[in-house]
Design a protein around this motif. Structure first.
Motif, PDB file in Angstrom:
ATOM      1  N   ARG A 156      57.309  88.386 -61.254  1.00  0.00           N
ATOM      2  CA  ARG A 156      57.906  88.083 -62.813  1.00  0.00           C
ATOM      3  C   ARG A 156      57.021  89.416 -63.561  1.00  0.00           C
ATOM      4  O   ARG A 156      57.684  89.824 -64.660  1.00  0.00           O
ATOM      5  CB  ARG A 156      57.295  86.708 -63.226  1.00  0.00           C
ATOM      6  N   GLU A 157      55.750  89.393 -63.472  1.00  0.00           N
ATOM      7  CA  GLU A 157      54.943  90.343 -64.207  1.00  0.00           C
ATOM      8  C   GLU A 157      55.624  91.641 -63.909  1.00  0.00           C
ATOM      9  O   GLU A 157      55.679  92.416 -65.114  1.00  0.00           O
ATOM     10  CB  GLU A 157      53.588  90.398 -63.584  1.00  0.00           C
ATOM     11  N   VAL A 158      56.165  91.899 -62.936  1.00  0.00           N
ATOM     12  CA  VAL A 158      56.854  93.474 -62.784  1.00  0.00           C
ATOM     13  C   VAL A 158      58.145  93.281 -63.750  1.00  0.00           C
ATOM     14  O   VAL A 158      58.189  94.498 -64.261  1.00  0.00           O
ATOM     15  CB  VAL A 158      57.193  93.745 -61.157  1.00  0.00           C
ATOM     16  N   ILE A 159      59.033  92.444 -63.514  1.00  0.00           N
ATOM     17  CA  ILE A 159      59.890  92.419 -64.387  1.00  0.00           C
ATOM     18  C   ILE A 159      59.781  92.418 -66.078  1.00  0.00           C
ATOM     19  O   ILE A 159      60.438  93.088 -66.745  1.00  0.00           O
ATOM     20  CB  ILE A 159      60.958  91.165 -64.129  1.00  0.00           C
ATOM     21  N   GLN A 160      58.772  91.686 -66.373  1.00  0.00           N
ATOM     22  CA  GLN A 160      58.224  91.555 -67.634  1.00  0.00           C
ATOM     23  C   GLN A 160      57.741  93.124 -68.166  1.00  0.00           C
ATOM     24  O   GLN A 160      58.108  93.484 -69.439  1.00  0.00           O
ATOM     25  CB  GLN A 160      57.101  90.607 -67.766  1.00  0.00           C
ATOM     26  N   SER A 161      57.043  93.821 -67.317  1.00  0.00           N
ATOM     27  CA  SER A 161      56.645  95.270 -67.271  1.00  0.00           C
ATOM     28  C   SER A 161      57.925  96.140 -67.735  1.00  0.00           C
ATOM     29  O   SER A 161      58.002  96.923 -68.778  1.00  0.00           O
ATOM     30  CB  SER A 161      55.875  95.633 -66.340  1.00  0.00           C
ATOM     31  N   SER A 162      58.928  95.914 -67.060  1.00  0.00           N
ATOM     32  CA  SER A 162      60.330  96.630 -67.014  1.00  0.00           C
ATOM     33  C   SER A 162      60.899  96.300 -68.503  1.00  0.00           C
ATOM     34  O   SER A 162      61.433  97.455 -68.879  1.00  0.00           O
ATOM     35  CB  SER A 162      60.783  96.199 -65.993  1.00  0.00           C
TER      36      SER A 162
END
Length: 588
Positions: A454-460
């Motif tokens: 989820r953190e990776v997608i939020q970063s994207s």
């Protein structure tokens, strides 16, 4: 046994032969209809241009494969906004056209599209020719259009639906809870309401705020124009809307919304009088679909220079694209083709899109940035040019919007369903997996995202949003901070957008074309429409081959298909989206 196989084979061959025969008959009918549509129309003296908008209104005529579901509809002309406006303009100059009969009880176009037709009708009136509007009843958009006429008439048992604007959204949170489906949502922007139907059961306060501001702006624009045409105060117009006063023709006449109450035969007599026809003569009506095939309608210019008009319509998503959606190829290739054509001196990009894939939007944006150093690019925003639709517009040299255009929505979101609960608890289906790496199952709809994923997608999402506002800031000569303040996913009307710097000027396609010619420093030119439309029969075969089930469902569900399509496309949409809130473009 031999007899059985003989009769079976004969039956199979008979069915195959019948299918092929049906196909050939269908091809013949379609070919005849297409050929008939190309025949030149002779415009008789004292003709009346009849405008009926009883079909979905697009900026450009569409090769609609659903028409084959009803052969009686196949080959009927459904002119696009471009052909409607051009017909009105040509009709003003054509000595054989004596006036316009506006016979449109209801229309399906957006406020901005109707506004452009209305402006063309106002211009037509300067020719001194008449415009008469008549219907057995008027929808709200239809009355907005009809109010421009010299004379507006209503059937004795008719009514005018005049009530103000509303925007209704459908929320799916409760449905997904019942189905044990979790919608995993990552977004940037407090106004990015595209995801709200999947996470809430009603509008958030920020979404309600932007919807109210948008509808108030659009309604105000329409009231001002009706007030000017009918000489009715804004206060009286709102009073009529609040009290639903126009359900009675006599009340509509008393309040000056119409000029008379008549039956169709009385309208025929009126039109005969205006065209100096005898009582027993037939009226010479000419539809726009027919008029566009007349000699007078065709371009006579011998100019070598061209302005390319590129129609970017529909949701932005992966795929080639066609008349109804913007794909990875169709608009990019059209821009490249126009850029590399030395005879094309400028480009007008007509954008009518709620957005979609951030990646595809960026690919199109890139082509615009490669083109502006070579030749001018002017954007004309249609009904909606929001989110990804604004993304592909922001790098243009100049941007026009109609006052009633829906634009902005500068924001980004990601949405991934987790159907594990539904599959296990409702259907008894379980999943297991093996993986070579810690995140080998990224991204799947069969289990929840881990906190890290989820953190990776939020970063994207944050990265794409920052890229989005950086590109808007550069294209509009603003700071990123300024863009962020008016961004956050908030939606604006064209009237509001010009005040905050998102567009340069209020106007439609005609104004954009004139501006493009001015920037290119050319006086005479031809228009070249892109992408090049395929032969209708070829388009139908391609669409049927690729999406026959969707075509049939769209045909039978009609307007309600949009809800099915939204669910149907969820899995096919890109993870990172730049899109207008679902349902916001359905203003009525």
């Amino acid at each position: 046994m031999g007899q059985f196989f003989k009769f079976t084979l004969a039956s199979v061959l008979g069915v195959i032969l019948a299918i092929f025969l049906s196909i050939f008959i269908l091809i013949g009918m379609m070919t005849a209809a297409i050929s008939a549509g190309d025949e030149e129309t002779v415009v008789e003296e004292n003709s009346i241009l009849r405008i009926k908008l009883n079909y979905p209104l697009n900026d450009r005529s569409v090769n609609d494969p659903t028409s084959i579901m009803n052969l009686s509809d196949f080959g009927k002309e459904n002119p696009g906004l471009n052909e409607i406006i051009k017909s009105i303009e040509k009709g003003a100059e054509d000595p054989n056209i004596k006036g316009i009969y506006l016979n449109a009880p209801d229309v399906s176009g957006g406020p901005a599209q109707l506004e452009e037709i209305r402006k063309a009708l106002l211009k037509f009136k300067e020719s001194g020719k008449f415009i008469v509007a008549y219907a057995t009843g008027y929808g709200q958009g239809a009355y907005y259009l009809a109010s421009v006429a010299d004379e507006v008439y209503l059937h004795p048992e008719g009514m005018i639906l005049f009530k103000g604007f509303a925007s209704e959204m459908m929320f799916y949170k409760g449905l997904f809870e019942k189905l044990d489906v979790e919608m995993q949502i990552i977004r940037h922007g407090k106004f990015k309401a595209a995801v709200e139907p999947f996470m809430l059961d009603k509008m958030s306060e920020s979404n309600r705020e932007q919807n109210t501001a948008l509808l108030t702006s659009l309604w105000s624009n329409i009231l001002n124009e009706i007030s000017a045409s009918r000489n009715i105060s804004i206060e009286k117009l709102n009073e009529a809307a609040d009290q639903l006063s126009l359900d009675n023709p006599k009340k509509a006449l008393e309040l000056k919304f119409i000029d008379g109450i008549k039956y169709p035969d009385e309208i025929s007599a009126l039109l005969k009088e205006k065209t100096e026809k005898a009582e027993d003569d037939d009226l010479e009506f000419l539809s726009i679909g027919k008029y566009k095939n007349s000699a007078f309608f065709k371009e006579n210019t011998v100019a070598k220079d061209k302005i390319a008009v590129i129609y970017a319509a529909g949701e932005i998503k992966a795929g080639k694209g066609n008349d109804t959606y913007i794909g990875e190829e169709n608009i990019r290739k059209a821009i490249i083709k126009a850029r590399e054509d030395d005879r094309v001196k400028a480009i007008v990009m007509r954008v009518n899109s709620p957005g979609g894939s951030a990646l595809v939007s960026d690919l199109i944006w890139r082509e615009v940035t490669l083109t502006t150093p070579v030749k001018p690019v002017v954007v004309s925003m249609g009904y909606v040019a929001a989110s990804g639709g604004y993304y592909i517009s922001c790098a243009a040299d100049y941007i026009y919007a109609d006052p009633n255009t829906i634009t902005g929505s500068i924001g980004v979101f990601g949405m991934i369903p987790n159907v594990n609960g539904f599959m296990t608890n409702k259907l008894g289906i379980t999943f297991d997996e093996v993986s070579t790496n810690e995140n080998g199952n990224y991204i799947t709809i069969n289990k929840a995202l881990t906190p890290y994923q989820r953190e990776v997608i939020q970063s994207s999402v944050e990265r794409v949003y920052d890229s989005f506002i950086t590109k808007v800031a550069k294209g509009r000569n603003m700071t990123k901070e300024d863009v962020d303040r008016i961004g956050q996913g908030r939606v604006w009307s064209g009237s509001q957008a010009i005040e905050i710097g998102l567009v340069d000027e209020l106007g439609g396609m005609n104004e954009a074309i004139v501006k493009a010619a001015e920037l290119a420093e050319i006086e005479t030119y031809k228009l070249k429409e892109l992408p090049v439309q395929k032969d209708p029969f070829q388009q139908i075969l391609e669409d049927l081959t690729g999406q026959s089930s969707s075509i049939m469902m769209k045909h039978y569900l009609g307007e309600k298909y949009k809800y099915v399509e939204m669910m149907e496309n969820m899995e096919n949409r890109a993870v990172i989206q730049a899109r207008l809130p679902f349902g916001m473009s359905s203003i009525k």
